[in-house]
Design an enzyme around this catalytic site. Structure first.
Site, short mmCIF file in Angstrom:
data_model
loop_
_atom_site.label_atom_id
_atom_site.label_comp_id
_atom_site.label_asym_id
_atom_site.label_seq_id
_atom_site.Cartn_x
_atom_site.Cartn_y
_atom_site.Cartn_z
NE ARG A 175 -0.11 1.98 -6.12
CZ ARG A 175 -1.11 1.90 -7.00
NH1 ARG A 175 -0.97 2.44 -8.18
NH2 ARG A 175 -2.23 1.30 -6.69
N GLY A 219 0.76 -1.25 0.00
CA GLY A 219 0.00 0.00 0.00
C GLY A 219 0.78 1.28 0.00
CB CYS A 231 -14.59 2.71 -30.54
SG CYS A 231 -13.70 2.41 -32.06
C1 PLP Z 1 -2.86 -5.19 -3.98
C2 PLP Z 1 -2.37 -5.83 -2.75
C3 PLP Z 1 -1.07 -5.58 -2.28
C4 PLP Z 1 -0.12 -4.62 -2.95
O1 PLP Z 1 -0.51 -3.30 -2.84
P1 PLP Z 1 0.47 -2.12 -3.36
O2 PLP Z 1 -0.33 -0.90 -3.17
O3 PLP Z 1 0.79 -2.39 -4.78
O4 PLP Z 1 1.68 -2.15 -2.49
C5 PLP Z 1 -0.66 -6.25 -1.15
N1 PLP Z 1 -1.47 -7.12 -0.50
C6 PLP Z 1 -2.71 -7.39 -0.92
C7 PLP Z 1 -3.55 -8.36 -0.18
C8 PLP Z 1 -3.22 -6.76 -2.06
O5 PLP Z 1 -4.46 -7.02 -2.47
#
Ligand code: PLP
Length: 421
Positions: free
Chosen positions: A278, A239, A346
């Site tokens: 990310r 996250g 489109c």
């Molecule tokens: C999407 C997700 C992540 C990764 O989140 P990022 O924002 O890309 O770091 C980690 N754990 C779970 C369970 C997710 O669904």
């Protein structure tokens, strides 16, 4: 920081000029920098040491086998959310004991495949899933290590489509039901509840929601231990956000995140798992596209690219911003024109940016979308029968195609016309 810089007026991926890749694979394509991926992984390693920890890369953010292998070779574990991602992690050589299985809707077949092939832990998202996993594991004569994904009811303060830690979201077991869930799991065969998991959302730009959620998890750990559960692992999810726009104040750094983790959770003596996607892959990738036409509209100029929403859906899906830069560096102080930057699909939603000021471009020029290494290629589709675009990995002065562009024949060969038509 990344390794995509202008050298002698041409944008490079590490030591490779992007036009060289375009000449070989055609446009559009994704390109990833191995040095950037390694650097981002190491930032988390440094941030969490000396805690006992495992960094499980979120496979859903970028699931190319070469990217998984590169990270796996550095010691990364993987966080998978489907049987397909589990298969990818294993095919990239990641041992089962470094793979955690998340996701709200694991099927029996997915559970069986992971138990058969080896798995570090299941992050269980409901009591219904707990019962099913208990049945599947005990029928196989196995015991599954589990963590419940706890929904801490914290607002991640991010885009609503990627916010996952509030009571109204579909994810996890409500924190108010946690004690009952652990007690039930401890009585069931085939389950070993040893951890707590959470993931409150993606692209978080402040530490405050993390701190709030982790504080709730710290006190839950103590409550569960008092109830007699040996909680030894905490999986904090992913996250942490990345800067998508240059020049803005960036989100917190991994080192600051790690410091906060130590402050809030260090005293518990648990092994810490995190699941970043990310932050590791996002700024390690570009999408490179060619200009097909410059079209003069009634009141604006459209830059029509050969890439479209099916190749990079984030702007259409989340109103996401990507910096878009010309591959040939404009002269210093060059005049800019506002362009609406669009693809050929489109749909009006096939718009990457509106009124984006760029130095004048012509048909045949190349542009690069920054921060496209995560949730780019993995979210692509063949909408408008546009084949998936290739992925390329650069490592210093060498590069390789790590997913090739399918031919039309390959794309069509999956359809079947019944004999009775
Ligand atoms: C999407 C997700 C992540 C990764 O989140 P990022 O924002 O890309 O770091 C980690 N754990 C779970 C369970 C997710 O669904």
């Amino acid at each position: 920081m990344d390794h995509f810089l202008y050298r002698k007026g041409i944008l490079h991926a590490e030591d490779i000029p992007l036009p060289d890749i375009a000449a070989q694979v055609g446009t559009p394509f994704y390109v990833y920098s191995a040095a950037t991926l390694r650097r981002h992984f190491r930032l988390f390693e440094e941030a969490l040491s000396p805690l006992d920890h495992l960094i499980c890369f979120s496979v859903k953010s970028n699931s190319n086998l070469a990217v998984l292998k590169l990270l796996g070779d550095l010691g990364a574990g993987m966080d998978v959310v489907s049987g397909g991602e589990y298969a990818r992690a294993r095919a990239a050589g990641i041992p089962g004991e470094r793979i955690v299985f998340s996701g709200v809707g694991k099927t029996r077949e997915e559970m069986r495949a992971a138990l058969e092939g080896g798995i570090r832990q299941f992050n269980v998202e409901s009591e219904a899933e707990m019962h099913q996993l208990s049945e599947v594991a005990s029928a196989m004569g196995k015991t599954a290590d589990i963590a419940f994904r706890i929904n801490p009811d914290v607002d991640a303060e991010t885009h609503e489509k990627i916010s996952t830690g509030k009571a109204e979201n579909k994810f996890g077991v409500p924190i108010s039901r946690a004690r009952e869930a652990y007690a039930a799991a401890a009585r069931l065969p085939g389950l070993n509840p040893l951890g707590i998991d959470l993931h409150i959302g993606s692209q978080l730009t402040s530490l405050a929601p993390f701190r709030k959620a982790f504080t709730r998890i710290a006190s839950l750990t103590e409550t569960l231990r008092a109830d007699g559960h040996a909680i030894t692992r905490l999986d904090l999810g992913g996250g942490l956000g990345i800067p998508y726009e240059t020049g803005n104040d960036g989100p917190p750094l991994p080192i600051e995140y790690g410091q906060m983790v130590k402050e809030v959770l260090g005293h518990l003596g648990c092994e810490i798992e995190i699941e970043p996607g990310r932050l590791i892959a996002g700024n390690a990738g570009l999408m490179v596209a060619g200009v097909i036409y410059v079209k003069q509209g009634e009141d604006r100029k459209f830059l029509i690219l050969d890439a479209a929403m099916n190749d990079l859906v984030r702007p259409a899906l989340y109103e996401a911003h990507h910096d878009i830069v010309p591959v040939e560096e404009p002269a210093p102080g060059a005049e800019t024109t506002p362009y609406d930057i669009v693809g050929p699909v489109c749909e009006t939603g096939d718009t990457f940016a509106k009124s984006r000021p760029l130095a004048p471009l012509q048909a045949g020029d190349l542009v690069a979308f920054r921060s496209a290494g995560a949730y780019g290629a993995v979210m692509a589709s063949e909408y408008n029968s546009r084949p998936l675009i290739p992925e390329v990995l650069v490592d210093g002065a060498r590069f390789a195609v790590i997913r090739r562009r399918p031919t039309y024949e390959e794309m069509l060969s999956r359809d079947m016309i019944p004999a009775w038509l």
